[in-house]
Structures are given as C-alpha cells and as structure tokens.
Design an enzyme around this catalytic site. Structure first.
Site, PDB file in Angstrom:
ATOM      1  N   GLY A  91      39.960  43.170  51.410  1.00  0.00           N
ATOM      2  CA  GLY A  91      41.213  43.756  51.209  1.00  0.00           C
ATOM      3  C   GLY A  91      41.261  44.593  49.445  1.00  0.00           C
ATOM      4  O   GLY A  91      40.656  43.962  48.678  1.00  0.00           O
ATOM      5  N   GLN A 143      46.506  45.882  42.233  1.00  0.00           N
ATOM      6  CA  GLN A 143      45.368  45.740  41.682  1.00  0.00           C
ATOM      7  C   GLN A 143      44.759  46.540  41.068  1.00  0.00           C
ATOM      8  O   GLN A 143      43.995  45.694  39.481  1.00  0.00           O
ATOM      9  CB  GLN A 143      44.623  44.903  42.603  1.00  0.00           C
ATOM     10  CG  GLN A 143      45.154  43.792  42.898  1.00  0.00           C
ATOM     11  CD  GLN A 143      44.298  42.837  44.726  1.00  0.00           C
ATOM     12  OE1 GLN A 143      44.337  43.404  45.343  1.00  0.00           O
ATOM     13  NE2 GLN A 143      43.055  42.069  43.547  1.00  0.00           N
ATOM     14  N   CYS A 161      39.931  36.279  45.104  1.00  0.00           N
ATOM     15  CA  CYS A 161      40.399  37.202  44.918  1.00  0.00           C
ATOM     16  C   CYS A 161      39.860  38.506  43.651  1.00  0.00           C
ATOM     17  O   CYS A 161      39.475  37.719  43.413  1.00  0.00           O
ATOM     18  CB  CYS A 161      41.813  37.048  44.730  1.00  0.00           C
ATOM     19  SG  CYS A 161      43.463  38.556  44.175  1.00  0.00           S
ATOM     20  N   LEU A 162      39.973  39.844  43.886  1.00  0.00           N
ATOM     21  CA  LEU A 162      38.794  40.281  42.680  1.00  0.00           C
ATOM     22  C   LEU A 162      39.829  40.202  41.576  1.00  0.00           C
ATOM     23  O   LEU A 162      39.892  40.426  40.809  1.00  0.00           O
ATOM     24  CB  LEU A 162      38.897  41.901  43.471  1.00  0.00           C
ATOM     25  CG  LEU A 162      38.120  42.155  45.148  1.00  0.00           C
ATOM     26  CD1 LEU A 162      38.553  43.835  45.255  1.00  0.00           C
ATOM     27  CD2 LEU A 162      36.734  41.799  44.725  1.00  0.00           C
ATOM     28  N   HIS A 209      47.776  37.711  52.456  1.00  0.00           N
ATOM     29  CA  HIS A 209      47.098  37.815  51.412  1.00  0.00           C
ATOM     30  C   HIS A 209      47.740  39.371  50.296  1.00  0.00           C
ATOM     31  O   HIS A 209      48.701  39.185  49.030  1.00  0.00           O
ATOM     32  CB  HIS A 209      45.400  37.597  50.819  1.00  0.00           C
ATOM     33  CG  HIS A 209      44.781  37.810  49.720  1.00  0.00           C
ATOM     34  ND1 HIS A 209      44.841  36.811  49.027  1.00  0.00           N
ATOM     35  CD2 HIS A 209      44.861  38.815  48.608  1.00  0.00           C
ATOM     36  CE1 HIS A 209      44.079  36.918  48.541  1.00  0.00           C
ATOM     37  NE2 HIS A 209      44.319  37.720  47.484  1.00  0.00           N
ATOM     38  N   GLU A 210      47.355  40.107  51.273  1.00  0.00           N
ATOM     39  CA  GLU A 210      47.305  41.577  50.359  1.00  0.00           C
ATOM     40  C   GLU A 210      48.921  42.117  50.052  1.00  0.00           C
ATOM     41  O   GLU A 210      49.046  42.743  49.580  1.00  0.00           O
ATOM     42  CB  GLU A 210      46.701  43.139  50.426  1.00  0.00           C
ATOM     43  CG  GLU A 210      45.392  42.770  51.165  1.00  0.00           C
ATOM     44  CD  GLU A 210      44.982  42.020  49.719  1.00  0.00           C
ATOM     45  OE1 GLU A 210      44.790  42.329  49.120  1.00  0.00           O
ATOM     46  OE2 GLU A 210      43.057  41.388  50.004  1.00  0.00           O
ATOM     47  N   HIS A 225      50.624  40.538  46.938  1.00  0.00           N
ATOM     48  CA  HIS A 225      50.133  41.083  46.150  1.00  0.00           C
ATOM     49  C   HIS A 225      51.152  42.217  45.535  1.00  0.00           C
ATOM     50  O   HIS A 225      51.326  42.206  44.626  1.00  0.00           O
ATOM     51  CB  HIS A 225      49.297  41.847  45.991  1.00  0.00           C
ATOM     52  CG  HIS A 225      47.631  41.049  45.774  1.00  0.00           C
ATOM     53  ND1 HIS A 225      47.385  40.610  44.675  1.00  0.00           N
ATOM     54  CD2 HIS A 225      46.699  41.182  46.170  1.00  0.00           C
ATOM     55  CE1 HIS A 225      46.730  39.537  44.377  1.00  0.00           C
ATOM     56  NE2 HIS A 225      45.713  40.262  45.467  1.00  0.00           N
TER      57      HIS A 225
HETATM   58 ZN   LIG Z   1      44.336  38.921  45.620  1.00  0.00          ZN
END
Ligand SMILES: [Zn+2]
Length: 177
Positions: free
Chosen positions: A46, A51, A95-96, A137-138, A141
């Site tokens: 995701g 991000q 998470c990236l 989660h997304e 963000h």
């Molecule tokens: Zn994330």
C-alpha cells in the site's frame, strides 16, 4: 523515468493533512501510476500520495500480489473515507516511510469505505483482515498519522532514538565518501 522518492520518518511532510481531490486530472492519473510503480518496486502492499510528497487524498493498495502466482490487482482510491468499522484485529505493521521497524497495531477487523475511482465513479469497498488493516493504515497517512502513533510511547521513543542514530550514521558516511 526515475521513480518518485518515498519520504521517510521523521520528515515533517508526512505530517501534513492531505487535501481532497476536486477533479481527476491527467496529473492525478499520472500520480496514481507513479505510486503503483513505487509500491510494486519497493515492494509494498500500500502507498498513500503524501508518502511521495503529494499531499492529496489518494491511496493505492494491493494486498495479494506478493503471494505466489497472484496477479497484480490494485485498488486505486480517490478521497477514501471510512464509513463503518467493526471488530478488532492486531497485525504486525510496517511502512515504507518508517525504515527498519515493525510493530503490532490494533485496528478494526472489518471496514466499509466510500471513495472514487480514477474515472470519478463512486465506489464502496468492504474489506476485512489484512486488506482492512492496509486501508486504515493508508487512510491514516492522509491525515498525517503514522502507524507508530498507534503503538506505546515507550516503543515509539525507542524507535525514534534508533532512527535518529541511523540518520546521523548515514550522514557521517555520506560525508566521508
Ligand atoms: Zn505507511
């Protein structure tokens, strides 16, 4: 073309509240395409637009493609909004934008959300388990929230310290090179 860079904690740009997308322009479609490229390249399941330093309400999710022989089947959601949640589930998240860290997070087990697709058509999504976790989660963000905000202060502080040291080390190595 080069892939867009993923912002990393503690970059303050990850803390912005993203703006709704008023109109699905070519720019938005290009952003979605770039986000999918980044997600599949990293690899991740995701990614949210902030991000990659685009503070607009757009997310991409594909929770199955890493499984053996699974095809890529991404959800691209514009202005996603949770309308209903139920149950509880604990999942180990990463998470990236939060390098080298994973932690258990408790979230709703099932979610229902409204969004638009890239044609501007309204869609309603129901999800459970990993996909529900990933969607929450997304969407977090988009409001400047990271999964480490949802763990204990002790764990978060420990990670923050470790991350600061890591950044310092990287800086020193860059200077020496
Ligand atoms: Zn994330």
């Amino acid at each position: 073309m080069a892939l867009r860079d993923v912002l990393k904690f503690p970059d303050e740009r990850l803390r912005r509240v993203s703006q709704p997308i008023e109109e699905i322009t070519d720019e938005v479609r290009e952003l979605a395409r770039d986000m999918l490229e980044v997600m599949y390249d990293e690899p991740g399941i995701g990614l949210a637009a902030p991000q990659v330093d685009a503070p607009v309400r757009l997310i991409v999710v594909d929770t199955e493609w890493t499984e053996e022989e699974a095809e890529r089947n991404p959800l691209v959601l514009v202005n996603p909004e949770l309308v209903d949640t139920s149950g509880k589930i604990t999942w180990t998240e990463g998470c990236l934008s939060v390098p080298d860290f994973e932690a258990e997070v408790e979230r709703a087990e099932r979610v229902r959300l409204h969004a638009e697709d890239l044609d501007g058509k309204e869609v309603e999504i129901e999800a459970e388990g990993l996909q529900a976790v990933c969607l929450q989660h997304e969407i977090d963000h988009l409001d400047g929230v990271l999964f480490i905000d949802r763990i204990s202060r002790l764990k978060r502080n420990r990670y923050t310290e470790r991350r600061k040291k890591q950044i310092r080390r990287e800086r020193e190595e860059a200077e020496e090179a």
